[in-house]
Structures are given as C-alpha cells and as structure tokens.
Design an enzyme around this catalytic site. Structure first.
Site, PDB file in Angstrom:
ATOM      1  N   LYS A 140      36.742 -86.989  23.809  1.00 13.46           N
ATOM      2  CA  LYS A 140      36.007 -87.872  22.980  1.00 13.46           C
ATOM      3  C   LYS A 140      35.586 -87.606  21.906  1.00 13.46           C
ATOM      4  CE  LYS A 140      31.859 -91.126  23.590  1.00 13.46           C
ATOM      5  NZ  LYS A 140      30.718 -91.416  24.376  1.00 13.46           N
TER       6      LYS A 140
ATOM      7  N   SER B 201      30.025 -96.433  25.470  1.00 11.46           N
ATOM      8  CA  SER B 201      30.757 -95.912  24.239  1.00 11.46           C
ATOM      9  C   SER B 201      32.074 -95.138  24.403  1.00 11.46           C
ATOM     10  CB  SER B 201      29.758 -95.061  23.511  1.00 11.46           C
ATOM     11  OG  SER B 201      29.435 -93.708  24.127  1.00 11.46           O
TER      12      SER B 201
ATOM     13  N   SER C 233      28.175 -95.017  29.364  1.00 11.05           N
ATOM     14  CA  SER C 233      29.017 -94.789  28.462  1.00 11.05           C
ATOM     15  C   SER C 233      30.573 -94.204  29.040  1.00 11.05           C
ATOM     16  CB  SER C 233      28.806 -93.969  27.214  1.00 11.05           C
ATOM     17  OG  SER C 233      27.869 -94.730  26.281  1.00 11.05           O
TER      18      SER C 233
END
Lengths: 487, 471
Positions: free
Chosen positions: A82, A157, A181
């Site tokens: 990420k 997210s 997330s």
C-alpha cells in the site's frame, strides 16, 4: 497450465512451493505478474507505482537464493505494498498531491522484513488519500475500481491492495487498517483481509493516519496466505515503541485445528436495521456452517456499539490532524507557489495539497481537540473507547470468537459516496470496534449478492489470538465455494 | 497605592544526555547546520519517536535535587502548533502526567514551591539572513531533551527570582542534570508576572516574558514589567494578558502576541510513546547515585569551620568545591586550604579567565603547597609564586620550590653572617632602632631578605635580627 493462466488463481502458498520446486523462476513469475498487473491496471487502477526494474532485480536475487537452497517462505514471491508504507527509493504518495513526489530514504520495517526474505516488491497500491475513506475514491491518482464490477467501488482505504489481489495483479498485498481499511475493501473485493492485534506489526515507516488505531495488515486470496504474510512482518521492532512481541512464533500453528468446541458469539447489535438483508442472511448462513463444523453459536451483546463510529471518527481525526500537520510545504509536502509570508505559504500549500476528505478530517480533529470542546468530544470519545474495550473483554470471557458482517452492504457504485457522507461513515460500524479495542480481526467472503458482488464476514478474537482466528477463517474457506472476479 | 509583584517562573533546562530524547542523534551543542538530524528528530513521514530512558533518569535526578515527588506513572502528550523550527508541527511534552511534582527550593528568605517538572523536546533554530531575505532552519537542536521546571506564584521580587534561578541552576549542575550555561541557552527562563495592591488576595492579570537568558536580564525584565504594570494600574488601565519579549539592548518588554492570537495547543496523549512507569526501586537506585547537594555541602563546610561567605564562594562553583574537597582529603586543614583557594587561587584564575573545571593542577599538589606554606617549607610569598608557576607552567610545588631556590633554610649561620653585614652597613638605622624607632626594623628586615633571597625563613631572620639589635 501456463504461468499466465496459473497466476489467475494461484495462492501465495502455492507460488512459494512452486518456486522452491523450481517449476518456474521468480523472474518469470514477477514478469508475468508485472505484465498482467500493468495491463489490468487500466481497468482497476489498483496500482499507483510499479517497481518494474527493481522488482526484476530482486527476483533475480531471489532465484539465486532458491538455486542455492537458501529460500525462505516468501523468497521470490511478488507482493504489492500500500502506498502509505514507506519504501526506500520508491515513491510513497499516500495517494495525495501533498506527497506526489515523496521518495522515502528508509524502508518501513515491514518492507525491510519482506526484503530480508527476498520477497519481490511489485509496486505501490492505490488507496484513499492518507487512508481516509472507505471507497478509494479520494485518491489524487483516481478511484480504484472493483474487479467484480468496474463501475463499483473497491472499498477503502486499502482498495488498491484489495482490487489488486482480487484481479490477480498480485498474489498478496500489505494494507493498513485504522477503522476497517483492510477488512472492508477485502469484503467488497471478495478476498481475505487480516488486521492483526494492535502492536503485533511495527508501524515504523507507515505514514501515520491515526497512530493509536493504525495497524498494517495482510490481504490475500486465503486466510492461510494472510497468515503466511503476517509471519513475515510481525514482531517486536526496536524502531517502534508501541510494537510488541507476539506470544506465537507462527500464526499458522493452529491452521488445521478447525472450530470444533469453539464458542462463537454473534453480537446482536451487529445485525440491526443498518445491515442489508442479503448480508445478514449470508453471515447467519456462515454461522450455521460453523455450527455444523462443531462450533457453538451464542448471541452476545456489545451495548455501546452505537457510539463506536462517533468515537472512532473523533479519535482518528484528532490524531490525524496532528499527524498531518507536518505537511506544511516548508519541510514536507507540496509547496504552493503563492504566498509571501510563512502563514500564507502553509495555508496555500495545505489548501492545494490536501483533498476534500482529508481537509474535512483535519478540521473535525482540530475542532474535537480545541479548548472548550475537548471534554465534549475528544475526551468523551476516549471514555467510550475504554468502555467498548471493557465490553469486548466481557464478551471474550465467554466466547472464543465473535462473528459479524464486515460491511452493512456490498460494494456500491462509484460516485455514490459523496452524496451520503454520514451513511458512508456509519458503514464503518462493523469494523471500527476491533481498532478501538486493538483486537485482531479477519474478513473473508461468505456469499454474493443478487448482482454477484461479494459479501464479507468478520471474525474477531481477543488480542494475540491470531492463530485461532486464522484457523477459524480457514475452516470456513474450505467449506465455501468462492467465485473469482472475471477480468 | 503601593503594589506587590507576583511572579512564577518556568525554567527550561537542557539535559546532559549524550543523545537526543527521541532518537540517537548527538545532543551536543552547536555543530554544522543540519548534520545532527535523522528521520525521527526531523519528523520525516513514517518515522516514530523512541524515548530514551536516560532523559528520564536525569529528570528524576532534577526532581530529587529540587525536593520533588517522583511519579511512578508519567506520560507524554503532543502540543500542536505550526512553526518552521518545529518539523513535526507538534512538540512532545508531558502535559497531564509530569514525571515530578510538588517540590521546593529554599532561598535566603523563604521557600519557593515547585509545581512540576516535566520532560519535553527542544525545537530547532531559525537563522534569518536579512541580506538575502531568507529564513533558514537548523534542526540540530530539534529533540534535545529539556526539563521544564514550573514554580507556584511564590516569588515576590526580582531579587527572589534571581536567587531562585541561581539556586536551581546550581542544584541542576550539582546533580549532573544540566550544565546550566545560560549564555548558551542550556538554561532559560520564562517569567509570569502580575501586580496587585499590597495585601490583596487576588492576583492581577499576568504577562509572560519569554526566554530570558541571564540572571541580569531576569532582574531587569521583572523590574521593568513591574513598573509598566503598576503605571497602567495607577492610570486605571488594564494589563493585557500577553506574551512579551525582553529587548535587552533597549531595556523594554515588547508584545509577541496578545491573547486574541493566543495558541490553542490542542494537547492530547502522544500515541507513539507508551507511558513511563518508574518503580520505587528505580527511584531509590537513582537516589543512591545523587552527589552531595549544595545545601548539604554548605552545612558540612560550616561544620569544618569555614565562614558562611567562604563556604558560599566555594560551593558556587561545583568544580571548585570538588577540587577543595579533594585537596582537604590530602591535607586536612580545611581553613587553610579554603583560604589559599579563595585568596590566591581564585584571584589567579580570574586573571587567567580560567574556569575551575579546566584547572590543570591536581588537588593533591595544591594541598601540598598549602602544607608547605603552613609548615614553613616555603614562605607565604614564595607559595604565591609557586602557585603562579603551577598554573602557568605546571609542575609539583616541591619541584618548583627546589628549582627556584625557594625552600627555606633553617641554617642560622648564613642569617647571622648576613645580619652582621647589614647592621655594619647601616649604622644609622641601628641607631634609630635603639632610639626606639620600630619602623626602621622593617627596613632592616627588607635588607636581610634581599640579601638572603627566597630561601630565608622570615621567622628565623626576624629572630636573628632582633637578637643582634638587642644585644
């Protein structure tokens, strides 16, 4: 089967074994993933940056180790990271204009650990800006699209990591989970997402959103793969004072244990009106499956769940407001060309560099912390946090695990989010409590809605009980027929 | 109407740790700009602070030195504000749970209570280049550990404020907590000051004078602010609560910002650093390493027969007091050693601008010199010269005395011969002496010394001269 075909469905475990078996080389595997990932990225927008040249170099190094018989579990396996996890010499943007050109000078501890195993960093995945959001639409680099339906959101997210795994652009990925997330996009994209116990994985190098809630997690096709990846990154890190040694050295130590004799609690508050019928039905059906496998299903209660989302948004926004203050355009972040004074430069840089959602959270956080409102908001949220922790502790006195939906609904259409902001925030109801209480949680698919979109369920355990958590998810996965995304 | 000043102080002291408080960078003063920085102290995205227990140990020592309660539990908070010298845009400090509370310091007239001592990090330094129109930031100082010592509003005058600050600085130096070099900024003081009609119970509106870096400026700033505030009150005007800067050149305070622009620091618990737990055993262990503090030392010196003034002179400089203690161990004549230090050594050190910490002479050599002067091995006058040489060139007092021919001779025959010679050469003086002029004896003594040189023992010379004159 050709490598190109194989990677569409292969698990991390399978790839790891085949690499060691020398069925193919890491260079071949990495090249295959890079080709597929780049091609599919036109559709999913799951990656912000590809680490192409470096990845192939790392793969070559891994092949040498495999040849010498020095391979570890992840040696040569491509992993996506990420884009809020710092990678040395590789852009780490947090999907923000603010950090569009941020190239860290150090690796996050988790990245270093992957590199120590000679895993291959494939690239950096898209996300909500600074991890604030649950749709991955707030990215400065454009929204992530759901591989199951390109007109739907991926969740967030860690939407890029979830979509990348779902679309087989990578076999596994790291995400971060502050209020859901990792789990929520895993649910939306039909994959497995694990948020470990707070402190089990070092946060060093994770660009902070809300430090007391942030936790790096693992995302893959199976619970077992999530555990494999967790094994590589967990543990006490001398660079992060809040990290802790896990009492287990192998999160897969109970993988074949099943759920026989376990008590699984269904907290009734997680099955209220906000949860769609299709989701409820799927989770109840999963409970039934567990019962058939020998678990005892009981109803439990988390009376103060109704305050969890409010407490979560106050605490996370307060910490975020502080964490993001360093991006002033002076030392860190985008610098505005306009402005004569220090105040003007800061104001303009932050106005230009941050997106709408990030600004909203910063304002909310500063408001909650400001004198005069501190007791009414921030302090009250802290009290609720303590109360929820206590209530969770109470449940785990009689239960081994709790089972809940991961999300109230399945993935919705892109662009729907902004119109119903409070609804989007409230949808975090199923996931935030694990963060607030610092507990481990895993989301795994348990059904599909009428449109064929995945439904996720979550299991939560007491702190550092990852081995039994992963085992329980694994047991269900063996019973559940998963449908891959067709891309 | 006459007014009373109410003063509270906030003293910032840099801790003498080797490294910064939340990273491993050197905590030394100065250095080339931005060379003592790392991802942690420069607040790079993704970095995290790590608390070094060394700072806690020094803060505990400060607490013990200032009679505080040491708390078993303390915790860190963030103080949020934007300023270019603060790269994270928040300072890590202890707001709700400081490491030490409830202390006091005795000054001449009274007891000044200390509310709390907490640990925090220093900010960087801004360098303004007016020619280029640039402001540059040096982050070397970012993350240097500080303690902030906060008093109760117990101080009533500039003199008390100076005495208190001096006492705190001395105690911190003794405890090895801080070098307390105000001119380098390792100890700085903020003054909170208000005035109220004498006898009133209600404090007036206070102002805060920031960053005073000498005892003199503390005194002057307080005097100035007292006059300014009383004049406002006399005129029936209001004192505005504000932060002031002291302009030492002009001798005035100037407003930095008023309350309307006052910062809201939005404190909240620092989530990156776990709370600090300190056991009673740890506190006890630290207590056992505490050196003798100024107050105890003074009591001991008085018992050893020193006057309070002499004791203060020695204690004021810890290195000097340590030197004294070592010297007395070698030559147990406390008064004599003290007198040699105060009368001779301090004067020489002053001439050479030599701080006690940099003294090259050993306490044992110094003790030997005192002893040699006391037992007549050398004359008092010679002792002074020997000390000068020890300081400037080095060497042991005995060597210097031998080389310089300064050892006193007990051989009376040489003295007698010299006396005969001098009396013969000065018949007029002898006559005057016999006529009752005592003054002329000094003259004759002088002649004797000149003739005999440094080795002459004045006592013997005097005795022989008297015998000859009176015979």
């Amino acid at each position: 089967m050709s490598l190109k075909e194989l990677i569409k469905t292969a698990t991390l475990k399978e790839l790891s074994n085949r690499l060691k078996n020398k069925d193919f080389s890491s260079v071949e595997l990495t090249a295959a993933y890079l080709e597929r990932a780049k091609e599919l990225n036109q559709k999913t927008n799951a990656f912000i940056t590809f680490n192409e040249a470096e990845a192939l170099k790392e793969a070559k190094k891994a092949d040498e180790q495999i040849a010498k018989g020095e391979a570890q579990t992840l040696t040569g396996t491509p992993i996506a990271v990420k884009d809020n996890i710092s990678t040395k010499n590789l852009k780490t943007t947090c999907a923000s204009k603010m950090l569009e050109n941020n190239t860290p000078i150090f690796d996050a501890t988790v990245v270093l650990k992957l590199k120590e195993q000679s895993a291959v960093i494939l690239g950096k995945t898209n996300m909500d800006e600074f991890a604030m959001g649950s749709t991955s639409e707030t990215s400065y680099f454009g929204a992530v699209r759901n591989p199951y339906d390109l007109s739907a959101v991926s969740g967030g997210s860690s939407g890029g990591s979830a979509a990348a795994v779902a679309a087989a652009q990578c076999p596994a990925a790291l995400g971060s989970d502050t209020g859901g997330s990792v789990r929520q996009p895993a649910a939306f994209c039909g994959i497995t997402g694990l948020k470990p116990t707070y402190s089990a994985v070092s946060r060093y190098g994770l660009i902070a959103f809300a430090s007391s809630l942030d936790q790096i997690g693992t995302m893959a096709k199976t619970a077992e793969d999530c555990g494999i990846l967790l094994n590589a990154i967990m543990g006490k890190d001398n660079l992060d004072a809040t990290s802790a040694a896990t009492p287990f050295s192998d999160s897969l130590s109970e993988i074949n244990r099943g759920v026989k004799g376990l008590k699984i609690g269904l907290p009734k508050e997680f099955f209220g009106d906000a949860i769609s019928e299709e989701v409820k039905v799927a989770v109840f059906k999963a409970a039934e499956t567990y019962k058939n496998m020998g678990a005892e299903i009981v109803e439990v209660s988390l009376p103060d769940l109704k305050y969890a989302v409010a407490a979560y948004y106050l605490i996370s926004s307060a910490e975020a407001a502080s964490n993001l203050s360093r991006f002033d355009g002076i030392k860190y972040g985008h610098r505005s060309e306009i402005g004569e004074t220090y105040e003007e430069v800061i104001k303009n840089s932050r106005s230009e560099g941050f997106g709408k959602e990030v600004k909203r959270r910063i304002m909310l956080g500063n408001y909650a912390l400001s004198s005069g409102y501190y007791d009414a908001y921030y302090n009250k949220a802290v009290k609720i946090r303590q109360k929820l922790r206590f209530e969770m502790d109470e449940i785990f006195k009689s239960c081994d695990l709790i089972l809940t939906p991961t999300t109230p609904t399945t993935a919705y259409k892109l662009g729907a989010g902004d119109k119903t902001l409070t609804k989007i925030y409230s949808a975090d109801i199923c996931t935030v409590t694990a963060n607030i209480a610092g507990l481990p949680a895993i989301s795994t698919p348990c059904g599909y809605d009428a449109a064929g979109l995945p439904i996720g369920m979550s299991l939560v355990s007491k702190a550092f009980a990852e081995p039994s958590l992963i085992a329980a998810a694994n047991a269900f996965e063996k019973q559940f027929e998963r449908r891959g995304a067709v891309l | 109407m006459s007014y009373e000043t109410v003063i509270g102080l906030e003293i910032h002291a840099e801790l003498l740790t080797l490294t910064k408080v939340f990273c491993g960078c050197s905590a030394d003063f100065g250095g080339e700009e931005n060379t003592r920085v790392c991802p942690r102290c420069s607040g790079m995205p993704g970095s995290l602070p790590l608390f070094g227990r060394g700072a806690a140990e020094l803060a505990i020592k400060a607490g013990l030195a200032l009679n505080c309660k040491i708390n078993n539990f303390s915790a860190f908070d963030r103080k949020n504000y934007f300023y270019p010298d603060l790269p994270k845009a928040y300072q890590i400090t202890q707001f709700n749970y400081p490491i030490c509370t409830d202390g006091f310091v005795d000054i001449c007239t009274k007891k000044i209570r200390i509310n709390r001592i907490h640990i925090e990090e220093d900010a960087g330094k801004l360098i303004h280049d007016d020619e280029l129109g640039l402001s540059l930031a040096d982050y070397n100082r970012c993350g240097i550990p500080l303690i902030e010592i906060v008093t109760e509003p117990d101080i009533r005058s500039a003199e008390e404020a100076k005495q208190f600050t001096a006492a705190v600085a001395l105690a911190l130096k003794y405890a090895g907590v801080c070098d307390a070099k105000m001119e380098q900024g390792s100890l700085r003081c903020d003054v909170n000051i208000s005035v109220m009609p004498k006898g009133s119970k209600v404090f007036g509106t206070r102002t805060e004078i920031k960053n005073l870096n000498s005892l003199r400026s503390i005194g002057r700033a307080i005097e100035y602010e007292y006059s300014r505030q009383t004049e406002l009150c006399e005129r029936g005007e209001r004192v505005i609560q504000q932060t002031l800067h002291w302009n030492d050149a002009l001798g005035v305070t100037k407003a930095l910002r008023s309350k309307e622009e006052a910062h809201d620091y939005r404190y909240f618990p620092e989530p990156d650093i776990p709370p600090l737990f300190i056991t009673d055993e740890e506190i006890k262990a630290i207590k056992n390493t505490m050196p003798e503090m100024p107050k105890e030392k003074k009591e001991r010196y008085l018992k050893m027969g020193l006057t309070p003034a002499d004791a203060d002179l020695l204690i004021f400089d810890k290195a000097l007091a340590d030197f004294y203690d070592e010297a007395v161990k070698c030559y147990n004549n406390p008064k004599s050693v003290a007198s040699m230090i105060i009368v001779e050594l301090l004067r020489r050190m002053n001439d050479l601008s030599l701080p006690a910490a940099e003294l090259k002479i050993t306490p044992s050599d110094f003790a030997e010199l005192c002893k040699m002067a006391d037992d007549g091995t050398v004359s008092r006058g010679a002792a002074k010269d020997i000390l000068k040489q020890m300081l400037e060139v080095g060497g042991s007092p005995m060597e210097i005395a031998e080389k310089g021919g300064m050892l006193m001779s007990n051989d009376t025959s040489a003295v007698e011969a010299a006396a005969d010679e001098i009396l013969a050469a000065n018949p007029k003086a002898v006559e005057e002496y016999k006529a009752g002029s005592a003054k002329v004896f000094g003259f004759l003594m002088g002649q004797m010394c000149r003739s005999l040189g440094r080795s002459a023992n004045p006592a013997i010379v005097k005795k022989v001269l008297e015998e000859k004159l009176n015979s």
